[in-house]
Design a protein around this motif. Structure first.
Motif, mmCIF file in Angstrom:
data_model
loop_
_atom_site.group_PDB
_atom_site.id
_atom_site.type_symbol
_atom_site.label_atom_id
_atom_site.label_comp_id
_atom_site.label_asym_id
_atom_site.label_seq_id
_atom_site.Cartn_x
_atom_site.Cartn_y
_atom_site.Cartn_z
ATOM 1 N N ALA A 76 0.044 2.572 10.446
ATOM 2 C CA ALA A 76 -1.345 2.918 10.779
ATOM 3 C C ALA A 76 -2.082 3.450 9.549
ATOM 4 O O ALA A 76 -3.232 3.076 9.300
ATOM 5 N N ALA A 77 -1.434 4.297 8.778
ATOM 6 C CA ALA A 77 -2.069 4.895 7.597
ATOM 7 C C ALA A 77 -2.302 3.879 6.483
ATOM 8 O O ALA A 77 -3.197 4.050 5.661
ATOM 9 N N SER A 78 -1.515 2.811 6.458
ATOM 10 C CA SER A 78 -1.615 1.834 5.371
ATOM 11 C C SER A 78 -2.844 0.942 5.476
ATOM 12 O O SER A 78 -3.254 0.333 4.494
ATOM 13 N N GLY A 79 -3.407 0.819 6.667
ATOM 14 C CA GLY A 79 -4.541 -0.083 6.854
ATOM 15 C C GLY A 79 -4.126 -1.524 7.053
ATOM 16 O O GLY A 79 -4.942 -2.435 6.918
ATOM 17 N N PHE A 80 -2.870 -1.752 7.393
ATOM 18 C CA PHE A 80 -2.380 -3.125 7.588
ATOM 19 C C PHE A 80 -3.159 -3.837 8.691
ATOM 20 O O PHE A 80 -3.525 -5.004 8.538
ATOM 21 N N ALA A 81 -3.436 -3.145 9.786
ATOM 22 C CA ALA A 81 -4.149 -3.766 10.913
ATOM 23 C C ALA A 81 -5.544 -4.226 10.500
ATOM 24 O O ALA A 81 -6.022 -5.257 10.977
ATOM 25 N N GLN A 82 -6.181 -3.486 9.603
ATOM 26 C CA GLN A 82 -7.507 -3.878 9.139
ATOM 27 C C GLN A 82 -7.421 -5.025 8.130
ATOM 28 O O GLN A 82 -8.274 -5.908 8.112
ATOM 29 N N ALA A 83 -6.401 -5.022 7.298
ATOM 30 C CA ALA A 83 -6.232 -6.076 6.292
ATOM 31 C C ALA A 83 -5.801 -7.404 6.921
ATOM 32 O O ALA A 83 -6.177 -8.473 6.445
ATOM 33 N N PHE A 84 -5.001 -7.320 7.991
ATOM 34 C CA PHE A 84 -4.476 -8.517 8.660
ATOM 35 C C PHE A 84 -4.661 -8.380 10.165
ATOM 36 O O PHE A 84 -3.689 -8.201 10.909
ATOM 37 N N PRO A 85 -5.886 -8.481 10.656
ATOM 38 C CA PRO A 85 -6.127 -8.247 12.081
ATOM 39 C C PRO A 85 -5.450 -9.254 13.014
ATOM 40 O O PRO A 85 -5.173 -8.939 14.168
ATOM 41 N N CYS A 112 0.849 -1.175 0.000
ATOM 42 C CA CYS A 112 0.000 0.000 0.000
ATOM 43 C C CYS A 112 0.893 1.236 0.000
ATOM 44 O O CYS A 112 1.820 1.338 0.809
ATOM 45 N N GLU A 113 0.638 2.144 -0.921
ATOM 46 C CA GLU A 113 1.389 3.400 -0.943
ATOM 47 C C GLU A 113 0.604 4.419 -0.133
ATOM 48 O O GLU A 113 -0.602 4.564 -0.303
ATOM 49 N N VAL A 114 1.303 5.110 0.772
ATOM 50 C CA VAL A 114 0.649 6.112 1.612
ATOM 51 C C VAL A 114 1.399 7.437 1.524
ATOM 52 O O VAL A 114 2.605 7.469 1.274
ATOM 53 N N ALA A 115 0.657 8.514 1.726
ATOM 54 C CA ALA A 115 1.231 9.856 1.762
ATOM 55 C C ALA A 115 1.170 10.331 3.208
ATOM 56 O O ALA A 115 0.118 10.266 3.846
ATOM 57 N N LEU A 116 2.296 10.777 3.716
ATOM 58 C CA LEU A 116 2.401 11.176 5.119
ATOM 59 C C LEU A 116 2.948 12.588 5.239
ATOM 60 O O LEU A 116 3.607 13.088 4.322
ATOM 61 N N SER A 117 2.717 13.197 6.364
ATOM 62 C CA SER A 117 3.260 14.526 6.641
ATOM 63 C C SER A 117 4.735 14.402 6.988
ATOM 64 O O SER A 117 5.175 13.378 7.518
ATOM 65 N N PRO A 118 5.514 15.450 6.734
ATOM 66 C CA PRO A 118 6.924 15.435 7.151
ATOM 67 C C PRO A 118 7.018 15.183 8.659
ATOM 68 O O PRO A 118 6.177 15.645 9.426
#
Length: 108
Positions: A45-54, A30-36
């Protein structure tokens, strides 16, 4: 990968990183855009990994940036690849011994 020129002080100062996990049958990414100033933990957390692989705790086997171990508080840089590791399915020493024994067998 093409890079875009961003003028100093421009509004779009986001960091773009990829979070990836080698699953059993395919690779999740998953590609994510984050603040500096974002961290590895923020990227996960932003990637949604926890939701995809609980059922998977990414910190149990380890997380890294370009094959170097990383902690959740480590900062990320633009273009980083954050890797979520998983356990080995075989013992590399057993495989090595098997190959050595196979090579040592006499040939006909």
């Amino acid at each position: 990968m093409a890079t875009e020129f961003v003028a100093p002080g421009a509004a779009d100062q986001q960091l773009h990183v990829i979070v990836c996990y080698p699953g059993e049958r395919n690779i999740w990414q998953c590609e994510v855009a984050l603040s500096p100033g974002a961290t590895v933990g923020d990227a996960l957390a932003a990637s949604g990994f926890a939701q995809a692989f609980p059922a998977i705790d990414p910190w149990e086997e380890g997380v890294g940036v370009f094959a170097r171990r990383a902690a959740s508080h480590d900062p990320v840089a633009d273009g980083d690849r954050i890797e979520i590791y998983r356990g080995l399915t075989f013992d590399p020493m057993v495989s090595r011994r098997r190959r050595a024994a196979h090579r040592a067998r006499p040939t006909r």
